[in-house]
Design an enzyme around this catalytic site. Structure first.
Site, short mmCIF file in Angstrom:
data_model
loop_
_atom_site.label_atom_id
_atom_site.label_comp_id
_atom_site.label_asym_id
_atom_site.label_seq_id
_atom_site.Cartn_x
_atom_site.Cartn_y
_atom_site.Cartn_z
N THR A 61 -11.21 -2.13 -2.66
CA THR A 61 -10.46 -2.74 -1.56
C THR A 61 -11.32 -3.71 -0.76
O THR A 61 -12.55 -3.58 -0.73
CB THR A 61 -9.95 -1.62 -0.63
N ASP A 62 -10.66 -4.63 -0.06
CA ASP A 62 -11.40 -5.54 0.83
C ASP A 62 -11.91 -4.82 2.07
O ASP A 62 -12.76 -5.34 2.79
CB ASP A 62 -10.54 -6.75 1.22
N GLU A 63 -11.37 -3.60 2.32
CA GLU A 63 -11.77 -2.89 3.56
C GLU A 63 -13.24 -2.51 3.57
O GLU A 63 -13.79 -2.21 4.63
CB GLU A 63 -10.91 -1.63 3.75
N TYR A 78 -11.79 6.21 4.95
CA TYR A 78 -11.25 5.68 3.68
C TYR A 78 -12.16 4.59 3.12
O TYR A 78 -12.60 4.65 1.98
CB TYR A 78 -9.83 5.12 3.91
N LYS A 133 -14.50 4.41 -0.30
CA LYS A 133 -14.36 3.38 -1.34
C LYS A 133 -15.68 2.63 -1.52
O LYS A 133 -16.08 2.31 -2.65
CB LYS A 133 -13.23 2.40 -0.99
P1 NAD Z 1 -1.42 5.33 -3.95
O1 NAD Z 1 -1.84 6.24 -2.86
O2 NAD Z 1 -0.04 4.78 -3.95
O3 NAD Z 1 -1.62 6.06 -5.37
C1 NAD Z 1 -2.74 6.81 -5.68
C2 NAD Z 1 -2.49 7.55 -6.99
O4 NAD Z 1 -3.67 8.30 -7.30
C3 NAD Z 1 -1.33 8.55 -6.91
O5 NAD Z 1 -0.54 8.46 -8.07
C4 NAD Z 1 -2.04 9.91 -6.85
O6 NAD Z 1 -1.27 10.97 -7.39
C5 NAD Z 1 -3.30 9.64 -7.66
N1 NAD Z 1 -4.41 10.54 -7.31
C6 NAD Z 1 -4.86 10.85 -6.07
N2 NAD Z 1 -5.88 11.74 -6.15
C7 NAD Z 1 -6.07 11.99 -7.46
C8 NAD Z 1 -6.97 12.82 -8.19
N3 NAD Z 1 -7.88 13.58 -7.55
N4 NAD Z 1 -6.91 12.83 -9.53
C9 NAD Z 1 -5.99 12.07 -10.20
N5 NAD Z 1 -5.08 11.29 -9.56
C10 NAD Z 1 -5.13 11.24 -8.21
O7 NAD Z 1 -2.51 4.18 -3.98
P2 NAD Z 1 -2.35 2.60 -4.22
O8 NAD Z 1 -1.97 1.97 -2.94
O9 NAD Z 1 -1.56 2.37 -5.43
O10 NAD Z 1 -3.88 2.22 -4.50
C11 NAD Z 1 -4.41 2.32 -5.81
C12 NAD Z 1 -5.87 1.90 -5.77
O11 NAD Z 1 -5.97 0.55 -5.31
C13 NAD Z 1 -6.73 2.73 -4.83
O12 NAD Z 1 -7.97 2.91 -5.43
C14 NAD Z 1 -6.85 1.87 -3.58
O13 NAD Z 1 -8.06 2.14 -2.92
C15 NAD Z 1 -6.83 0.49 -4.18
N6 NAD Z 1 -6.30 -0.59 -3.33
C16 NAD Z 1 -5.08 -0.46 -2.72
C17 NAD Z 1 -4.56 -1.52 -1.97
C18 NAD Z 1 -3.21 -1.44 -1.31
O14 NAD Z 1 -2.85 -2.32 -0.56
N7 NAD Z 1 -2.41 -0.41 -1.58
C19 NAD Z 1 -5.30 -2.70 -1.84
C20 NAD Z 1 -6.56 -2.79 -2.46
C21 NAD Z 1 -7.03 -1.73 -3.21
O1 DAU Z 2 -6.75 -4.09 2.66
C1 DAU Z 2 -6.46 -3.25 1.59
C2 DAU Z 2 -5.96 -1.92 2.09
O2 DAU Z 2 -4.64 -2.14 2.58
C3 DAU Z 2 -5.95 -0.83 1.02
O3 DAU Z 2 -7.26 -0.59 0.60
C4 DAU Z 2 -5.31 0.45 1.57
O4 DAU Z 2 -5.23 1.41 0.53
C5 DAU Z 2 -3.93 0.12 2.07
O5 DAU Z 2 -3.35 1.27 2.65
C6 DAU Z 2 -3.98 -1.01 3.10
O6 DAU Z 2 -4.63 -0.56 4.31
P1 DAU Z 2 -4.06 -0.95 5.76
O7 DAU Z 2 -4.55 0.04 6.73
O8 DAU Z 2 -4.30 -2.38 6.05
O9 DAU Z 2 -2.48 -0.76 5.47
P2 DAU Z 2 -1.31 -0.10 6.35
O10 DAU Z 2 -0.03 -0.43 5.67
O11 DAU Z 2 -1.58 1.31 6.68
O12 DAU Z 2 -1.38 -0.94 7.71
C7 DAU Z 2 -1.25 -2.35 7.73
C8 DAU Z 2 -1.45 -2.80 9.17
O13 DAU Z 2 -0.35 -2.34 9.98
C9 DAU Z 2 -2.70 -2.23 9.81
O14 DAU Z 2 -3.27 -3.21 10.69
C10 DAU Z 2 -2.19 -1.05 10.64
C11 DAU Z 2 -0.79 -1.49 11.04
N1 DAU Z 2 0.21 -0.40 11.16
C12 DAU Z 2 0.36 0.47 10.12
C13 DAU Z 2 1.28 1.50 10.18
C14 DAU Z 2 1.43 2.47 9.04
C15 DAU Z 2 0.99 -0.29 12.31
O15 DAU Z 2 0.88 -1.11 13.24
N2 DAU Z 2 1.88 0.74 12.38
C16 DAU Z 2 2.07 1.65 11.37
O16 DAU Z 2 2.89 2.58 11.51
#
Ligand code: NAD
Ligand code: DAU
Length: 379
Positions: free
Chosen positions: A136-138, A185, A189
């Site tokens: 992630t970019d975080e 988180y 990562k």
């Molecule tokens: P998600 O939470 O929707 O899905 C995670 C999946 O991993 C689920 O299917 C869960 O069952 C599985 N999982 C969790 N713990 C596990 C374990 N111990 N063993 C096997 N499976 C397990 O996540 P996502 O949003 O799809 O993110 C996927 C990946 O991409 C993550 O690594 C996250 O850090 C990264 N990522 C997400 C975002 C985003 O915006 N969602 C952005 C950048 C990177």
């Molecule tokens: O940047 C990549 C990341 O983006 C991934 O690595 C994470 O897995 C993914 O969850 C996401 O993280 P964020 O914290 O940015 O996403 P989230 O949807 O939780 O929140 C987006 C923005 O909105 C953040 O600034 C927090 C704000 N927010 C979120 C929720 C859930 C609110 O203001 N209210 C809310 O209820």
């Protein structure tokens, strides 16, 4: 092309399901093995349309279970890994950091050690193998909201492709940016990224790390901003905006991320890092207003009718101000570009959630998890 078996971890989650779907459909000559623990975020319904494909297999397993993962890799002759399994929600990490360290750090280490042992014991060694870690970019921390002299943000800058985009600051996350995670988180990562690179540098494991910005699209668990708010607007529930809603995120349609993963898995340089982002910065409050207008329009309500649902609540602890990815390297070296404009992506996403209320109801109630232990055992 020879038959390959690619293990995709976390394939039943949000991004993972899009990656599995893309690979199953695009590469009928590959065997795609989805290894997922099916936590609250994993849902078999996310892959209902391709669940019976002949080149798709599912195994319920915990990536932290080293012996089991080794057995799965050996038994299925896995030669490529795309690792997405993780705990992914920042707010949950603030409440329960241990689970994040366990899955994201120890789980990744368990996969790395399995790959090293299993592939290292084969006659061809690491030849033709790939460990691709999705990050992630975080991990880079937060950027400032700065601006050129006399210009009010957002201002226009030029992406490598020559297209102009809006930005809330002059600085971007680049592959060379120093890691500075702030939440449990992102710290977990960051740690997993370091382990992946250490296995490349120490043991020669062919590994790639990519760091992507915020994804949006179908099948995202409705604890994250966009699906949560779409559902709340539909049901006229309050929209809890953290702080003043001024935080900025860089949004990318999930299918564009999946396409980048495909490109990098096949053409990326082992040992390298690539940043993936949409050059698409938005303040949270502007996203929220766009969502309200879009949901209202699609439901036949007056646009903006639901603005009153916006409720400013206490800010997230350690809330990063701004994320913005510079994906120039990926664009220049591998020719990737996001295909979908944000307005179209949001329109499509809202439509999907409104048309899939059953999916939303089932994940918000937890119904989808009832039968997993019976079907696959409690792993
Ligand atoms: P998600 O939470 O929707 O899905 C995670 C999946 O991993 C689920 O299917 C869960 O069952 C599985 N999982 C969790 N713990 C596990 C374990 N111990 N063993 C096997 N499976 C397990 O996540 P996502 O949003 O799809 O993110 C996927 C990946 O991409 C993550 O690594 C996250 O850090 C990264 N990522 C997400 C975002 C985003 O915006 N969602 C952005 C950048 C990177
Ligand atoms: O940047 C990549 C990341 O983006 C991934 O690595 C994470 O897995 C993914 O969850 C996401 O993280 P964020 O914290 O940015 O996403 P989230 O949807 O939780 O929140 C987006 C923005 O909105 C953040 O600034 C927090 C704000 N927010 C979120 C929720 C859930 C609110 O203001 N209210 C809310 O209820």
């Amino acid at each position: 092309m020879s038959k390959r078996t690619i293990m995709i971890t976390g394939g039943s989650g949000f991004i993972g399901s899009h990656v599995v779907r893309l690979f199953v459909k695009k590469y009928p000559e590959y065997r795609i093995l989805n290894v997922d623990k099916l936590t609250y975020a994993g849902n078999l319904a996310n892959l209902k349309d391709i669940g019976n494909s002949p080149n798709y297999m599912f195994v319920r397993a915990d990536i932290c279970d080293y012996e089991r993962i080794k057995g799965i890799m050996e038994g299925n002759c896995v030669d490529g890994i795309i690792h997405l399994a993780a705990e992914s929600h920042v707010d949950r990490s603030i409440l329960d950091p241990f689970t994040f360290a366990r899955t994201n750090v120890m789980g990744t280490l368990s996969l790395l050690q399995s790959a090293k042992e299993v592939w290292g014991s084969r006659p061809e060694g690491f030849e033709g193998k790939m460990f691709y870690h999705i990050s992630t970019d975080e991990v880079y921390g937060a950027l400032a909201m700065t601006r050129p002299e006399g210009v009010e943000p957002p201002f226009r800058t030029k992406a490598s492709s020559g297209t102009h985009h809006l930005a809330y600051g002059e600085d971007f996350f680049r592959e060379s940016t120093r890691y500075s995670p702030h939440s449990p988180y992102s710290a977990s990562k960051a740690s997993s990224d370091h382990f992946v690179r250490s296995f490349h540098d120490t043991y020669g494991l062919p590994a790639i790390v990519t760091n992507c910005s915020n994804n949006y699209g179908p099948y995202q668990f409705p604890e994250k901003l966009i699906p949560l708010f779409i559902n709340n607007i539909r049901h006229r529930k309050p929209l809890p905006v953290y702080g003043k809603g001024e935080n900025v995120r860089d949004w990318l349609y999930v299918e564009d991320h999946a396409k980048a993963i495909d490109l990098i898995f096949h053409n990326g340089r082992p040992g390298d890092t690539y940043n993936i982002g949409g050059f698409n910065e938005w303040k949270n409050i502007d996203i929220v207003r766009t969502l309200i207008r879009t949901v209202d329009r699609q439901l036949g309500r007056r646009e903006g009718e639901d603005d009153g649902l916006i409720t400013y609540v206490k800010d997230r602890a350690g809330h990063d101000l701004r994320y913005a990815i510079d994906s120039t390297k990926l664009q220049k070296e591998l020719g990737w570009e996001p295909a979908l404009q944000f307005e179209e992506g949001i329109d499509r996403t809202v439509r999907w959630y409104l048309e899939n209320q059953e999916w939303l109801d089932s994940v918000t109630s937890g119904d989808y998890m009832k039968y997993y232990d019976e079907m696959y055992g409690n792993r």
